[in-house]
Scaffold this motif. Structure first.
Motif, PDB file in Angstrom:
ATOM      1  N   PRO A 194       0.814  -1.221   0.000  1.00 41.33           N
ATOM      2  CA  PRO A 194       0.000   0.000   0.000  1.00 41.33           C
ATOM      3  C   PRO A 194       0.844   1.265   0.000  1.00 41.33           C
ATOM      4  O   PRO A 194       1.815   1.373   0.741  1.00 41.33           O
ATOM      5  CB  PRO A 194      -0.812  -0.119   1.291  1.00 41.33           C
ATOM      6  CG  PRO A 194       0.021  -0.978   2.189  1.00 41.33           C
ATOM      7  CD  PRO A 194       0.717  -1.948   1.283  1.00 41.33           C
ATOM      8  N   SER A 195       0.444   2.224  -0.811  1.00 52.04           N
ATOM      9  CA  SER A 195       1.090   3.535  -0.810  1.00 52.04           C
ATOM     10  C   SER A 195       0.315   4.478   0.098  1.00 52.04           C
ATOM     11  O   SER A 195      -0.884   4.311   0.307  1.00 52.04           O
ATOM     12  CB  SER A 195       1.136   4.098  -2.226  1.00 52.04           C
ATOM     13  OG  SER A 195       1.734   5.378  -2.238  1.00 52.04           O
ATOM     14  N   SER A 338      -4.086   1.021  -3.962  1.00 48.86           N
ATOM     15  CA  SER A 338      -3.593   2.365  -3.636  1.00 48.86           C
ATOM     16  C   SER A 338      -3.646   3.273  -4.864  1.00 48.86           C
ATOM     17  O   SER A 338      -3.993   4.456  -4.756  1.00 48.86           O
ATOM     18  CB  SER A 338      -2.155   2.298  -3.113  1.00 48.86           C
ATOM     19  OG  SER A 338      -2.092   1.684  -1.861  1.00 48.86           O
ATOM     20  N   LYS A 341      -7.115   4.344  -5.272  1.00 49.56           N
ATOM     21  CA  LYS A 341      -7.476   5.285  -4.203  1.00 49.56           C
ATOM     22  C   LYS A 341      -6.977   6.692  -4.488  1.00 49.56           C
ATOM     23  O   LYS A 341      -7.679   7.685  -4.270  1.00 49.56           O
ATOM     24  CB  LYS A 341      -6.911   4.772  -2.877  1.00 49.56           C
ATOM     25  CG  LYS A 341      -7.128   5.706  -1.682  1.00 49.56           C
ATOM     26  CD  LYS A 341      -6.502   5.125  -0.431  1.00 49.56           C
ATOM     27  CE  LYS A 341      -6.654   6.081   0.753  1.00 49.56           C
ATOM     28  NZ  LYS A 341      -6.036   5.532   1.989  1.00 49.56           N
TER      29      LYS A 341
END
Length: 345
Positions: A194-195, A338, A341
């Motif tokens: 995840p970033s 991510s 998102k």
């Protein structure tokens, strides 16, 4: 008297750096982090906020650049540990590879000298798999931390050459000039997961190229993968475990995954997002031929030669009591989630 242990983390804006800071703050450490320009301080705070940190009383910033001598004494002063995560940034590959190698080596030595002089207990340095496995020729034996890439290996990318030479320089410094300073090294494979922002690391760019249709056919590139959260966790474990002194640790989830398999995974799990993901595989010889004319393909061609199916993470499990939280597939999917998102795809 300081009530908390203080850790200096170099490269606070980076993918690994920010996750490491996040975990340290969650564990109750005080953190100093270096950024090349203090104007990027708010960027770091926003990423940490995205990761769930809402108070920043235990975080301070120091402006320091790996290519310059200034401020490194301040960056590591009064710190118990240093996590040297930062690497020199290159927006494009320099024509002279020494332009990449020299800053990597000299930057590492700047951090180590400052840490030694400040009486820091231990430095944990981020190296990479490129310093370990690219000269391993026997397909029947495991690649372990005992292996070293030969910096003169034919076809080795300037990036990987800079990594192996920087790590060798670090061990040489510790052995000859380190005094009481201890060193541990983490050697990650391809880092996904995840970033905390929309800024894309190199691995994310690869996934974006798969998903946006710009990659019409896929090299049969086999990869080892590690979740960024596992990389950060390993740094912290190596920082505090007495048995990590003088050791290097390969960081990978285990096993290999190829680009064609990643494309298929994304088509199965995220069919709406992966409509443009290619299914045709490029033969190795075409990639190698293209590498004669295209720097990006040249880098891929050099990676095709690396043996990936027998890379061991057992040492980290045994010494650091570590086990990865994420599989190869989960780390890849977390990266793409991510990117959705933050509007990258």
């Amino acid at each position: 008297m300081r009530s908390k242990k203080t850790v200096s983390v170099t490269g606070g804006t980076g993918f690994v750096g920010i996750h490491t800071i996040l975990q340290l703050l969650e564990k109750g450490y005080a953190v100093k982090t270096t950024i090349r320009n203090l104007n990027r301080k708010d960027e770091v705070l926003e990423m940490l906020n995205n990761g769930g940190i809402s108070t920043f009383d235990d975080l301070t910033f120091v402006e320091a650049d790996l290519t310059k001598d200034t401020h490194w004494d301040e960056a590591v002063g009064n710190c118990d540990y240093v996590l040297h995560v930062a690497s020199p940034i290159f927006l494009s590959l320099p024509k002279d590879e020494n332009e990449m190698i020299r800053p990597a080596v000299e930057g590492t030595l700047r951090v180590l000298k400052a840490a030694r002089d400040a009486k820091v207990k231990r430095v944990v340095m981020t190296s990479n798999f490129g310093a370990v496995g690219y000269s391993h020729k026997n397909p029947n034996t495991e690649i372990t931390e005992k292996d070293w890439t030969d910096s003169n290996e034919k076809g080795l990318s300037s990036y990987n050459r800079s990594k192996v030479m920087a790590e060798q320089a670090a061990w040489d410094f510790i052995n000859k000039e380190g005094g009481e300073l201890e060193l541990s090294v983490i050697n990650p494979v391809g880092i996904f997961g995840p970033s905390l922002s929309g800024k894309l690391s190199a691995g994310f760019e690869l996934l974006k190229n798969l998903l946006d249709g710009s990659m019409k056919a896929i090299p049969n590139l086999k990869m080892n993968v590690i979740d960024v959260r596992d990389v950060a966790d390993l740094h912290i474990r190596a920082m505090t475990n007495p048995n990590a002194k003088g050791q290097r640790f390969l960081a990978l989830a285990g096993g290999e995954i190829s680009l064609p398999q990643i494309s298929e995974l994304l088509k199965q799990q995220m069919p709406e997002i992966a409509k443009k993901a290619p299914t045709r595989t490029l033969p190795d010889w075409i990639v190698s031929l293209g590498g004669l004319f295209n720097p990006k393909l040249k880098n891929v061609a050099s990676m095709l030669k690396a043996k990936r199916d027998k890379v061991s993470n057992q040492k980290a499990k045994d010494i650091l009591d570590w086990s990865p939280i994420s599989t190869n597939e989960a780390a890849i999917l977390a990266s793409v989630e991510s990117m959705i998102k933050f509007g990258n795809i």
